[in-house]
Design a protein around this motif. Structure first.
Motif, mmCIF file in Angstrom:
data_model
loop_
_atom_site.group_PDB
_atom_site.id
_atom_site.type_symbol
_atom_site.label_atom_id
_atom_site.label_comp_id
_atom_site.label_asym_id
_atom_site.label_seq_id
_atom_site.Cartn_x
_atom_site.Cartn_y
_atom_site.Cartn_z
ATOM 1 N N ASN A 1 1.835 11.490 -19.312
ATOM 2 C CA ASN A 1 1.428 10.876 -18.046
ATOM 3 C C ASN A 1 2.584 10.261 -17.246
ATOM 4 O OD1 ASN A 1 1.694 8.305 -19.400
ATOM 5 N ND2 ASN A 1 -0.395 8.535 -20.170
ATOM 6 N N ILE A 2 3.817 10.377 -17.761
ATOM 7 C CA ILE A 2 4.987 10.058 -16.928
ATOM 8 C C ILE A 2 5.940 11.250 -17.046
ATOM 9 C CG2 ILE A 2 6.943 8.509 -16.506
ATOM 10 C CD1 ILE A 2 5.384 6.263 -17.743
ATOM 11 N N SER A 3 5.945 12.116 -16.064
ATOM 12 C CA SER A 3 6.765 13.318 -16.191
ATOM 13 C C SER A 3 7.596 13.591 -14.931
ATOM 14 C CB SER A 3 5.879 14.524 -16.505
ATOM 15 O OG SER A 3 4.914 14.668 -15.486
ATOM 16 N N ASP A 4 7.410 12.779 -13.917
ATOM 17 C CA ASP A 4 8.181 12.961 -12.684
ATOM 18 C C ASP A 4 9.669 12.735 -12.983
ATOM 19 O OD1 ASP A 4 8.339 13.021 -9.625
ATOM 20 O OD2 ASP A 4 9.297 11.085 -10.113
ATOM 21 N N ARG A 5 10.485 13.743 -12.752
ATOM 22 C CA ARG A 5 11.883 13.683 -13.206
ATOM 23 C C ARG A 5 12.670 12.506 -12.623
ATOM 24 N NH1 ARG A 5 15.774 18.046 -15.480
ATOM 25 N NH2 ARG A 5 17.704 16.859 -15.449
ATOM 26 N N PRO A 6 12.604 12.267 -11.304
ATOM 27 C CA PRO A 6 13.359 11.110 -10.771
ATOM 28 C C PRO A 6 12.911 9.793 -11.414
ATOM 29 C CG PRO A 6 12.651 12.550 -8.982
ATOM 30 C CD PRO A 6 11.984 13.056 -10.221
ATOM 31 N N GLN A 7 11.612 9.666 -11.666
ATOM 32 C CA GLN A 7 11.114 8.437 -12.307
ATOM 33 C C GLN A 7 11.681 8.301 -13.717
ATOM 34 O OE1 GLN A 7 6.836 8.401 -12.215
ATOM 35 N NE2 GLN A 7 6.734 7.954 -10.023
ATOM 36 N N VAL A 8 11.596 9.395 -14.490
ATOM 37 C CA VAL A 8 12.107 9.367 -15.862
ATOM 38 C C VAL A 8 13.605 9.046 -15.843
ATOM 39 C CG1 VAL A 8 12.516 10.768 -17.930
ATOM 40 C CG2 VAL A 8 10.326 10.926 -16.733
ATOM 41 N N GLU A 9 14.318 9.605 -14.873
ATOM 42 C CA GLU A 9 15.768 9.357 -14.812
ATOM 43 C C GLU A 9 16.091 7.902 -14.472
ATOM 44 O OE1 GLU A 9 17.278 12.552 -12.341
ATOM 45 O OE2 GLU A 9 17.577 13.812 -14.115
ATOM 46 N N ARG A 10 15.239 7.272 -13.710
ATOM 47 C CA ARG A 10 15.445 5.840 -13.426
ATOM 48 C C ARG A 10 15.281 5.018 -14.708
ATOM 49 N NH1 ARG A 10 13.444 6.945 -8.248
ATOM 50 N NH2 ARG A 10 11.267 6.418 -8.623
ATOM 51 N N VAL A 11 14.283 5.389 -15.509
ATOM 52 C CA VAL A 11 14.071 4.677 -16.777
ATOM 53 C C VAL A 11 15.258 4.925 -17.717
ATOM 54 C CG1 VAL A 11 12.579 4.436 -18.803
ATOM 55 C CG2 VAL A 11 11.553 4.810 -16.546
ATOM 56 N N ILE A 12 15.708 6.172 -17.778
ATOM 57 C CA ILE A 12 16.864 6.505 -18.626
ATOM 58 C C ILE A 12 18.074 5.655 -18.235
ATOM 59 C CG2 ILE A 12 18.564 8.309 -19.170
ATOM 60 C CD1 ILE A 12 16.264 10.361 -18.924
ATOM 61 N N ALA A 13 18.343 5.578 -16.918
ATOM 62 C CA ALA A 13 19.518 4.823 -16.449
ATOM 63 C C ALA A 13 19.409 3.358 -16.859
ATOM 64 C CB ALA A 13 19.649 4.960 -14.927
ATOM 65 N N ALA A 14 18.225 2.805 -16.709
ATOM 66 C CA ALA A 14 18.026 1.389 -17.049
ATOM 67 C C ALA A 14 18.211 1.158 -18.549
ATOM 68 C CB ALA A 14 16.635 0.942 -16.603
ATOM 69 N N CYS A 15 17.670 2.053 -19.356
ATOM 70 C CA CYS A 15 17.777 1.899 -20.806
ATOM 71 C C CYS A 15 19.215 2.106 -21.278
ATOM 72 C CB CYS A 15 16.847 2.879 -21.524
ATOM 73 S SG CYS A 15 15.114 2.386 -21.417
#
Lengths: 399, 399
Positions: B109-123
């Motif tokens: 239910n979270i698969s939008d690439r730009p969204q996932v990439e924002r989470v990756i950057a933060a982590c």
């Protein structure tokens, strides 16, 4: 890994009407804890165990009055009966004469060769199989306690592999006596209270022998902790294709042993369910209803239904039907209301206080439709397809 | 099979103070079922879970008020905290900003690439690992229910292998996004309510990836039945050397999840016991005392002792000390009396009504002797020897 690589191929032995090994379904057995000479109590307990799902029941026969009770017990029993013999080979001979369906001999306390040969001769005459079972405790003589303690003070590794070797060696020596007497109607076991030793010991037996294997963890203790170690060991072996009959043993009402064994075989799809399967959300901070209570209420209600439907109780409306993993009947409980689904279709939305009854009504309705052939359960193909999965047995008929 | 062949070698990720994978001990985690925004209730439950043995605790963060509560919860928590994120990647960003130790993302239910990439950057910025977990239910879109039903009507085999393939494929696609962003602080999971699917899915993950694996059976239901399928699946995988952290999930007080996970790791010797281990006879027709009651009484009494001694309650005098399998303290209960043994030596014979107290006294005495260095537990070498057994982990320190 294909089933051929995976499954431990064994000979088949016949215990009354129940086959063990050679592709037969894994049989569930338990043991009575009544005094066997108390015929009424023993027959009643065997009946309870059989109704709970035991395919075989074992009874202890410590004294002559116990074997004397066997003819009556056998007549009353709906399942084949096994006599558990320790110390006195005479009990085995009496049990065979009484018509028992299988004998368990403990080579740890019956090892005199002429005695064992008398039991073999009696069993061969009546085509009665014998289980030869060693226990971790049984391979250590009392006088060896000191030696054992010394051995334990060395590396755990050495102790463990040494122990498993000793268990297999003891079994091998015992089996030789049977084979030299042309007796191969054998079932083997090598139990311990230690889950790792059980796993390794049976893996060793499976590599070495093609006799059916009786799986068990001994002295597992009360169900509260005993079921974890028992299921861990037996589940691992069964998932590897090892094991032809299982006995879970707890210090508890033996009906609990049978219920747990049945759920284990159901879970690994080694036995088709005959009752509903309840799946449910774990609870979490997203839940807006008392899910734990709802699940327990549903569990109690479902006990009256004898159709193996999959019922899901989910605590999140947002997760939607996808999360119910192919349930036949499901409720998605949200704040103040629940959505009832049947085989993927949303049937209706009900208020929170109606969820339990609405779910149960749909379960009853579906059970009737399945009975009359108007509906098919979502998992139905699993029970009619050919053996496919490495974990599926290949001789099972729906129970 | 040597440990090298057997164990699934993984990278290591660090969740606050707790390492996962790369030979670290298998970590136990659970999840709160309080509303996370209720700081007091959530902190209290985390504390109970940690005291029961949880190494990590996960909390749901469905809304902004839940992530807003995280700083206070993190400050109070004795163990690292994981934020469980669904639907809204914003919750992940908020949780990271709050200092959470790990994030769980559901690619279903979270698969939008730009969204996932924002989470990756933060982590990445904070060295926070991310678990990517797919569930069987989650890979099937609502609109695919019909298609799914059609698929199910074909062979169960095809359905199962197809399903596992889909789960692995979904994970692989998701992982690619992380790897393309040079983020490898990953933990993987692929859950189902079906024990066989869980076993096969994790075996497939272990063959394909070297990321640490988070084991779990979803929607297992109430503990009564859920623990059988959970332990069967998780026990099998752990015994094969697969799994770096486990979460058992029931529709129940999550403390029960932790207790069962701990007993599972204890049983497979993946975690050293810190409390007594109770072994006991299964009941049988040879027993002359109320063993079930005695075992339960002993179990309750032992709860006060925090020394990992092995205590045996045996119902047969005749079986003798050999059957107690190296227990530290044992009682052999016969008709009207019991023999008390300590580390293989017979200490005394007591009347039936004195058995419980006499056993308990010897346990207390031994606990004191162990504490003062005057005695060593019979299983002690197991905890200090090198990793030997394929099932032993190689980084464990006694807890």
């Amino acid at each position: 890994m294909s089933e051929q690589d995976h499954h431990h191929r064994t000979r088949r032995v016949q215990v009354g009407s129940v086959p063990l090994g050679g592709g037969a379904p894994v049989a569930i057995q338990s043991m009575t804890n009544t005094h066997t000479h108390d015929v009424e109590a023993t027959a009643a307990q065997i009946d309870r165990l059989a109704r709970a799902g035991a395919d075989l029941v074992r009874v202890a026969v410590p004294g002559p009055k116990d074997t004397a009770a066997l003819p009556e017990i056998l007549q009353a029993s709906p399942v084949p009966v096994i006599a558990d013999v320790h110390f006195h080979h005479q009990r085995a001979l009496e049990a065979v004469a009484a018509g028992v369906h299988k004998i368990r001999l403990n080579p740890g306390n019956i090892s005199d060769r002429p005695q064992v040969e008398r039991v073999i001769a009696a069993c061969r005459e009546r085509s009665i199989p014998i289980r030869v079972g060693v226990n971790e405790g049984g391979i250590v003589e009392r006088r060896d306690q000191t030696k054992r303690a010394a051995e334990k003070s060395r590396l755990a590794e050495t102790y463990h592999s040494g122990l498993i070797e000793l268990m297999v060696e003891k079994l091998t020596r015992t089996i030789r006596v049977f084979e030299e007497n042309d007796f191969t109607d054998l079932v083997l076991s090598a139990k311990s209270a230690d889950a790792r030793i059980v796993i390794e010991a049976y893996r060793a037996l499976a590599r070495r022998f093609d006799y059916p294997l009786h799986l068990g963890v001994t002295h597992a203790g009360p169900p509260e902790t005993g079921r974890i170690r028992s299921i861990a060991a037996l589940g691992t072996l069964l998932a590897e294709g090892i094991g032809d009959t299982v006995r879970i043993s707890y210090a508890a009402d033996p009906v609990v042993e049978v219920e747990d064994a049945k759920e284990l075989l159901n879970s690994l799809k080694l036995r088709a369910r005959t009752e509903p399967e309840l799946i449910a959300c774990p609870t979490c901070g997203r839940i807006e209803v008392d899910l734990i209570k709802l699940v327990q209420d549903v569990r109690r209600k479902l006990a009256t239904i004898k159709t193996p439907m999959k019922v899901a109780v989910m605590g999140c409306v947002v997760n939607g039907p996808g999360e119910a993993e192919g349930a036949d009947v499901a409720v998605f409980a949200g704040k103040g209301k629940g959505i009832i689904c049947v085989q993927g279709r949303q049937i209706r939305t009900v208020s929170e206080d109606r969820m339990l009854d609405a779910l149960y009504d749909e379960c009853l309705k579906l059970a009737e439709q399945v009975a009359s052939g108007q509906a098919q359960l979502s998992d139905a193909p699993l029970r009619v397809g050919p053996p496919a999965h490495p974990l599926a047995d290949d001789g099972a008929t729906p129970a």
